[in-house]
Write a protein that holds these residues in place. Structure first.
Motif, PDB file in Angstrom:
ATOM      1  N   THR A 122       0.854  -1.190   0.000  1.00 31.54           N
ATOM      2  CA  THR A 122       0.000   0.000   0.000  1.00 31.54           C
ATOM      3  C   THR A 122       0.886   1.234   0.000  1.00 31.54           C
ATOM      4  O   THR A 122       1.951   1.260   0.614  1.00 31.54           O
ATOM      5  CB  THR A 122      -0.931   0.016   1.227  1.00 31.54           C
ATOM      6  OG1 THR A 122      -0.158   0.005   2.413  1.00 31.54           O
ATOM      7  CG2 THR A 122      -1.901  -1.136   1.193  1.00 31.54           C
ATOM      8  N   TYR A 126      -3.539   2.597   5.930  1.00 31.72           N
ATOM      9  CA  TYR A 126      -4.991   2.509   6.061  1.00 31.72           C
ATOM     10  C   TYR A 126      -5.279   1.809   7.395  1.00 31.72           C
ATOM     11  O   TYR A 126      -5.151   0.577   7.495  1.00 31.72           O
ATOM     12  CB  TYR A 126      -5.612   1.738   4.891  1.00 31.72           C
ATOM     13  CG  TYR A 126      -5.336   2.398   3.559  1.00 31.72           C
ATOM     14  CD1 TYR A 126      -6.036   3.531   3.181  1.00 31.72           C
ATOM     15  CD2 TYR A 126      -4.367   1.901   2.696  1.00 31.72           C
ATOM     16  CE1 TYR A 126      -5.790   4.149   1.960  1.00 31.72           C
ATOM     17  CE2 TYR A 126      -4.107   2.507   1.483  1.00 31.72           C
ATOM     18  CZ  TYR A 126      -4.819   3.636   1.125  1.00 31.72           C
ATOM     19  OH  TYR A 126      -4.567   4.256  -0.071  1.00 31.72           O
ATOM     20  N   TRP A 132      -2.232  -7.609   5.610  1.00 29.14           N
ATOM     21  CA  TRP A 132      -1.589  -7.295   4.317  1.00 29.14           C
ATOM     22  C   TRP A 132      -0.103  -7.649   4.449  1.00 29.14           C
ATOM     23  O   TRP A 132       0.654  -6.936   5.095  1.00 29.14           O
ATOM     24  CB  TRP A 132      -1.740  -5.812   3.990  1.00 29.14           C
ATOM     25  CG  TRP A 132      -1.373  -5.503   2.560  1.00 29.14           C
ATOM     26  CD1 TRP A 132      -0.114  -5.341   2.060  1.00 29.14           C
ATOM     27  CD2 TRP A 132      -2.249  -5.330   1.457  1.00 29.14           C
ATOM     28  NE1 TRP A 132      -0.154  -5.091   0.729  1.00 29.14           N
ATOM     29  CE2 TRP A 132      -1.461  -5.062   0.329  1.00 29.14           C
ATOM     30  CE3 TRP A 132      -3.635  -5.381   1.320  1.00 29.14           C
ATOM     31  CZ2 TRP A 132      -2.001  -4.842  -0.936  1.00 29.14           C
ATOM     32  CZ3 TRP A 132      -4.164  -5.146   0.070  1.00 29.14           C
ATOM     33  CH2 TRP A 132      -3.358  -4.889  -1.047  1.00 29.14           C
ATOM     34  N   ILE A 160      -8.031   2.550  -2.266  1.00 30.57           N
ATOM     35  CA  ILE A 160      -6.714   2.300  -1.687  1.00 30.57           C
ATOM     36  C   ILE A 160      -5.690   2.471  -2.806  1.00 30.57           C
ATOM     37  O   ILE A 160      -5.977   2.193  -3.975  1.00 30.57           O
ATOM     38  CB  ILE A 160      -6.599   0.910  -1.021  1.00 30.57           C
ATOM     39  CG1 ILE A 160      -6.811  -0.223  -2.031  1.00 30.57           C
ATOM     40  CG2 ILE A 160      -7.545   0.781   0.156  1.00 30.57           C
ATOM     41  CD1 ILE A 160      -6.473  -1.589  -1.465  1.00 30.57           C
ATOM     42  N   LYS A 161      -4.535   2.960  -2.416  1.00 31.17           N
ATOM     43  CA  LYS A 161      -3.462   3.161  -3.387  1.00 31.17           C
ATOM     44  C   LYS A 161      -2.381   2.124  -3.137  1.00 31.17           C
ATOM     45  O   LYS A 161      -1.931   1.943  -2.006  1.00 31.17           O
ATOM     46  CB  LYS A 161      -2.891   4.568  -3.262  1.00 31.17           C
ATOM     47  CG  LYS A 161      -3.903   5.632  -3.646  1.00 31.17           C
ATOM     48  CD  LYS A 161      -3.302   7.001  -3.567  1.00 31.17           C
ATOM     49  CE  LYS A 161      -4.369   8.016  -3.969  1.00 31.17           C
ATOM     50  NZ  LYS A 161      -3.836   9.366  -3.984  1.00 31.17           N
ATOM     51  N   VAL A 162      -1.973   1.463  -4.223  1.00 31.34           N
ATOM     52  CA  VAL A 162      -0.948   0.431  -4.121  1.00 31.34           C
ATOM     53  C   VAL A 162       0.159   0.683  -5.142  1.00 31.34           C
ATOM     54  O   VAL A 162      -0.050   1.347  -6.161  1.00 31.34           O
ATOM     55  CB  VAL A 162      -1.539  -0.990  -4.329  1.00 31.34           C
ATOM     56  CG1 VAL A 162      -2.525  -1.334  -3.234  1.00 31.34           C
ATOM     57  CG2 VAL A 162      -2.163  -1.131  -5.685  1.00 31.34           C
TER      58      VAL A 162
END
Length: 180
Positions: A122, A126, A132, A160-162
């Motif tokens: 990520t 979060y 994760w 969500i940003k990955v």
């Protein structure tokens, strides 16, 4: 002057005068030929100078033409290389990650692309997210199950940003809402 006077004048010539007059006439003819030759020589010299100038201009024009041709060829090669690179990039297998809702607090991260995503992580923290792993990797059609539990302080994010190896710019993934 009448005919008799002309005869007497011609008769008064001596043989010594005739060769002198002949030499005079020949000298005049030679002078006339020399003047003509000098004019022709000047014209020839001017033509040679003009020819040299035309050759110089022709050389400059051919150099310009060769430079333009070389530049055009370089542009064509560059465009062909860019086109090949774009085609290779377009045909390269891609990673296509998506978040899917399963049930309750359970979500799946699935790779719908043909390329393997190595070391998926990520890009932000979060607080609602759990489970994760740090070394997450997904191949084609592989999934990873994870949980997100929201509370009053930390809601389940809408996105969500990955990032992963080879993808340094964060990719936003929409998080579907549960139907309950």
């Amino acid at each position: 002057m009448n005919w008799r006077d002309a005869r007497s004048w011609a008769a008064s010539w001596e043989w010594g005068d005739a060769p002198a007059w002949a030499a005079f006439v020949l000298a005049a003819i030679a002078l006339w030929i020399s003047i003509r030759a000098q004019k022709d020589g000047r014209r020839s010299a001017n033509a040679a100078v003009d020819s040299v100038e035309e050759a110089r201009l022709s050389r400059l024009a051919s150099e310009k033409s060769a430079a333009v041709a070389a530049e055009t060829l370089a542009d064509q090669r560059r465009e062909a290389a860019e086109r090949r690179a774009a085609e290779e990039e377009a045909s390269r297998p891609r990673v296509d990650l998506r978040v899917e809702y399963r049930s309750g607090s359970v979500f799946l991260l699935t790779n719908h692309g043909a390329a393997r995503a190595q070391t998926i992580r990520t890009a932000e923290v979060y607080p609602a997210m759990t489970t994760w792993p740090e070394d997450l990797s997904l191949g084609e059609n592989e999934s990873h199950r994870f949980m997100m539990m929201g509370d009053m302080a930390h809601h389940v994010p809408a996105m969500i940003k990955v990032v992963w190896d080879g993808q340094d710019a964060p990719v936003s993934l929409r998080v579907p809402r549960n139907s309950a």
